[in-house]
Design an enzyme around this catalytic site. Structure first.
Site, short mmCIF file in Angstrom:
data_model
loop_
_atom_site.label_atom_id
_atom_site.label_comp_id
_atom_site.label_asym_id
_atom_site.label_seq_id
_atom_site.Cartn_x
_atom_site.Cartn_y
_atom_site.Cartn_z
N ILE A 249 11.80 4.83 4.39
CA ILE A 249 10.71 5.11 5.31
C ILE A 249 10.10 3.80 5.83
O ILE A 249 8.98 3.79 6.33
CB ILE A 249 9.61 5.99 4.64
CG1 ILE A 249 9.27 5.50 3.21
CG2 ILE A 249 10.08 7.45 4.56
CD1 ILE A 249 8.47 4.27 3.12
N HIS B 254 12.08 8.73 12.92
CA HIS B 254 11.02 7.73 12.74
C HIS B 254 9.64 8.38 12.96
O HIS B 254 8.88 7.96 13.83
CB HIS B 254 11.22 6.56 13.70
CG HIS B 254 10.52 5.30 13.25
ND1 HIS B 254 10.99 4.04 13.53
CD2 HIS B 254 9.38 5.11 12.53
CE1 HIS B 254 10.19 3.13 13.02
NE2 HIS B 254 9.20 3.75 12.41
N GLU C 31 17.69 2.25 16.43
CA GLU C 31 17.00 3.43 16.97
C GLU C 31 16.90 3.35 18.49
O GLU C 31 16.69 2.27 19.05
CB GLU C 31 15.60 3.52 16.36
CG GLU C 31 15.62 3.71 14.86
CD GLU C 31 14.22 3.63 14.24
OE1 GLU C 31 13.24 3.52 14.99
OE2 GLU C 31 14.14 3.69 13.01
N ARG D 239 12.05 0.25 7.39
CA ARG D 239 12.75 -0.21 8.59
C ARG D 239 14.25 -0.04 8.39
O ARG D 239 14.78 -0.34 7.32
CB ARG D 239 12.43 -1.68 8.88
CG ARG D 239 11.06 -1.91 9.49
CD ARG D 239 11.03 -1.43 10.94
NE ARG D 239 9.78 -1.70 11.61
CZ ARG D 239 8.75 -0.86 11.68
NH1 ARG D 239 8.83 0.33 11.09
NH2 ARG D 239 7.65 -1.19 12.33
N HIS E 240 0.83 -1.22 0.00
CA HIS E 240 0.00 0.00 0.00
C HIS E 240 0.85 1.26 0.00
O HIS E 240 0.58 2.21 -0.74
CB HIS E 240 -0.92 0.00 1.22
CG HIS E 240 -1.96 -1.08 1.19
ND1 HIS E 240 -2.90 -1.18 0.18
CD2 HIS E 240 -2.21 -2.12 2.03
CE1 HIS E 240 -3.68 -2.22 0.40
NE2 HIS E 240 -3.28 -2.81 1.51
#
Length: 309
Positions: A226, A275, A257, A228, A150
């Site tokens: 955008i 993120h 992160e 992982r 998507h």
């Protein structure tokens, strides 16, 4: 008696108030979940990045459902969840547009030098110091999309408005109008100047964007991630940027992160975000409402709106 749940990642105030009205909500401290509480926990609300550490899952014998405020499931042991009969839900669909917008925002910021020009004006340097370097045109680029779910398709729709040629790689050819399917990632990178990572995380995609893929993009190519951080070999990315064999990178996600390598933070070839691709009021509320709906359905014995497991 209200069901007792664990909130592992903060949510919007309006959502937390709904949770607190329906459940006894615990927030773990530095020492984790107290032993006298652990046995009563039936549900977890968490984020895609935080997931549920395996040690936490193991400590909750009565756990029935994990409601993820996001679309990533790589931080949850789905195999163990299935074995124990623990339901897992995500919040698909509602964040698609915001994540796609962030991909284009990172691309525009990187190629047009928006952060640098913003700092130049704020510093009062305009009219006094030399202007920032010229940027690069965004329209008409050749975009490759790794992962055509998507989000990938929403990015492609935006890229068309910039008159970009679009190619993609995924598990199979989806026969998408106006998009060329390329069966492998390296070949995709060789034919584009912009690679956008929109694939799912997890062990199967770890470090797939590696040194050969980055080299294939070349010194005029850019990487946008955008999805992982684990999908990109971060050491190879640092090396390519330092050597100038990759033109630049726009990154919303990182391998470890919130720790971001100093080399990426200091590089003039990067635009970085913490993120936050889905971090809009509208989307976070919609995501939170899906978390609430999934928990409510489970405890009412009804079908889950957006199950994964």
């Amino acid at each position: 008696m209200k069901p007792e749940i664990l909130l592992l990642e903060p949510m919007m105030d309006a959502i937390e108030k709904q949770l607190e009205a329906a459940y006894v909500v615990y927030r773990p401290g530095p020492a984790g979940v107290a032993a006298d509480v652990a046995g009563r926990i039936r549900g977890i609300a968490t984020g895609g990045g935080t997931g549920v550490p395996r040690a936490v899952m193991d400590s909750l014998p009565g756990l029935e459902i994990i409601a993820i405020n996001g679309i990533g499931t790589d931080a949850v042991d789905l195999v163990e969840a299935r074995r124990r009969g623990i339901r897992v839900t995500t919040t698909p669909g509602v964040l698609t547009d915001d994540v796609a917008d962030m991909a284009m925002g990172l691309l525009l910021s990187l190629l047009r030098g928006l952060p640098e020009s913003d700092r130049y004006v704020r510093a009062g340097a305009w009219g006094h110091d030399p202007a920032p370097p010229l940027g690069h045109r965004v329209s008409g680029r050749r975009m490759g999309i790794f992962g055509m779910g998507h989000v990938g398709q929403a990015i492609a729709a935006r890229a068309r408005a910039f008159n970009m040629a679009i190619a993609y790689t995924d598990r199979h050819d989806m026969h998408l109008p106006g998009c060329v399917f390329v069966p492998d990632l390296l070949t995709l990178a060789q034919g584009v100047d912009t690679l956008v990572v929109a694939a799912s995380g997890g062990a199967g995609s770890r470090n797939l964007v590696n040194a050969p893929v980055l080299a294939a993009l070349g010194p005029d190519g850019v990487l946008i991630n955008i999805a992982r951080g684990s999908i990109v070999d971060e050491a190879a990315l640092v090396a390519a940027l330092a050597a100038g064999t990759l033109g630049g990178a726009g990154l919303d996600v990182f391998a470890h992160e919130p720790d971001v390598p100093e080399a990426l933070r200091a590089s003039p070839r990067t635009v970085l975000q913490p993120h936050r691709a889905s971090a809009t009021v509208e989307t976070r509320l919609a995501m939170g409402q899906l978390v609430v709906a999934n928990l409510a359905a489970h405890f009412a014995g009804k079908p889950l709106p957006t199950p994964v497991v």
